[in-house]
Scaffold this active site. Structure first.
Site, PDB file in Angstrom:
ATOM      1  N   GLU A  37      23.432  66.353  10.416  1.00  0.00           N
ATOM      2  CA  GLU A  37      24.024  67.262   9.437  1.00  0.00           C
ATOM      3  C   GLU A  37      23.493  68.682   9.604  1.00  0.00           C
ATOM      4  O   GLU A  37      24.205  69.659   9.351  1.00  0.00           O
ATOM      5  CB  GLU A  37      23.723  66.767   8.020  1.00  0.00           C
ATOM      6  CG  GLU A  37      24.304  65.404   7.696  1.00  0.00           C
ATOM      7  CD  GLU A  37      23.754  64.810   6.412  1.00  0.00           C
ATOM      8  OE1 GLU A  37      24.397  63.897   5.866  1.00  0.00           O
ATOM      9  OE2 GLU A  37      22.671  65.257   5.956  1.00  0.00           O
ATOM     10  N   ASP A 224      32.662  58.937   2.994  1.00  0.00           N
ATOM     11  CA  ASP A 224      33.181  57.593   2.741  1.00  0.00           C
ATOM     12  C   ASP A 224      33.655  57.480   1.301  1.00  0.00           C
ATOM     13  O   ASP A 224      33.157  58.178   0.409  1.00  0.00           O
ATOM     14  CB  ASP A 224      32.102  56.534   3.029  1.00  0.00           C
ATOM     15  CG  ASP A 224      30.806  56.806   2.279  1.00  0.00           C
ATOM     16  OD1 ASP A 224      30.599  56.186   1.215  1.00  0.00           O
ATOM     17  OD2 ASP A 224      29.993  57.624   2.742  1.00  0.00           O
TER      18      ASP A 224
END
Length: 266
Positions: A37, A224
């Site tokens: 990230e 998700d």
């Protein structure tokens, strides 16, 4: 940061020292849990890894630093677990690294950037980037009066209404726990928190930031759908790279927006 949900964000921001509110933002700390990230932002801002004494000797924590426009940008990470070699995710590492970084750098603002699960029932979709309005824990269940509220640890993020409007971000509440999956107990707590997002670090960063009186904002990109039909771990891995690109773009836009401004202008 505000300690309880019944105190509006505006009151918490107004309570901050007015001189601090008017001072141009100079030093920013971006806490990111996972190397995947963080790397796009490290490359985008041409940050260099710092091998200094900011962190205790022997810890795997990592700091990247550089100057962009008028800002000192620091990206900090918990690094890799020394034994298993995986990213040191979760609330314990987040708390420790945030505390050490604030003590060492005295930042004007903390940005907790990262990926999160989202709930389609609350309007989240893969790739959406949210600015969290509130953060709370969902796995600290202490069914004793007052301890129950302490366990939830509900805190409001710094009110960044101009950032929200200018960058057209979504807004939602963030719930934090130390597990990737969601047990029935966690689900009940997340529902009680009225959360749109679920992560593993946010509320821990919020706790330390409030304790040391540093304003914090939370940018979360959805990897998700927690209430979807795909296994969370599978969907997370599948979408991590593309969603990280969306997160990188949003964080960069926030940094550009912050440049030359003071807290009261956010």
């Amino acid at each position: 940061m505000a300690p309880h949900s019944d105190q509006p964000a505006q009151e918490a921001d107004a309570a901050m020292d007015s001189e601090t509110q008017r001072k141009p933002i100079s030093t920013i700390v971006i806490f990111i849990a996972m190397h995947t990230e963080a790397l796009p932002l490290v490359n985008r801002f041409k940050l260099q890894e710092e091998h200094d004494s900011l962190f205790p000797k022997g810890v795997p924590w990592v700091r990247y630093h550089g100057i962009y426009k008028d800002l000192h940008i620091n990206i900090v990470q918990p690094g890799k677990d020394p034994v298993l070699g995986v990213d040191s995710v979760g609330t314990v590492c987040a708390s420790l690294v945030t505390y050490a970084t604030i003590q060492g750098l005295k930042p004007d603002l903390i940005i907790n950037a990262g990926t999160a699960g989202g709930f389609k029932a609350k309007g989240a979709a893969i790739g959406d980037v949210f600015l969290a309005s509130e953060v709370a824990f969902h796995d600290r269940r202490i069914p004793i009066p007052l301890f129950d509220l302490y366990g939830v640890g509900l805190r409001q993020a710094f009110s960044a209404s101009n950032v929200l409007k200018d960058l057209n971000l979504k807004i939602g509440k963030l719930s934090t726990g130390d597990s990737l999956d969601m047990s029935p107990h966690d689900e009940a707590s997340i529902t009680a928190n009225d959360a749109t997002l679920k992560d593993m670090e946010g509320a821990a960063v919020a706790y330390v930031a409030e304790l040391l009186k540093v304003p914090a904002i939370f940018l979360k990109a959805v990897t998700d759908i927690v209430d979807g039909d795909k296994p969370t771990a599978e969907e997370f891995v599948q979408n991590l790279t593309t969603v990280t690109a969306a997160l990188d773009d949003s964080v960069a836009k926030v940094i550009d927006f912050i440049s030359g401004k003071c807290l009261s202008e956010l």
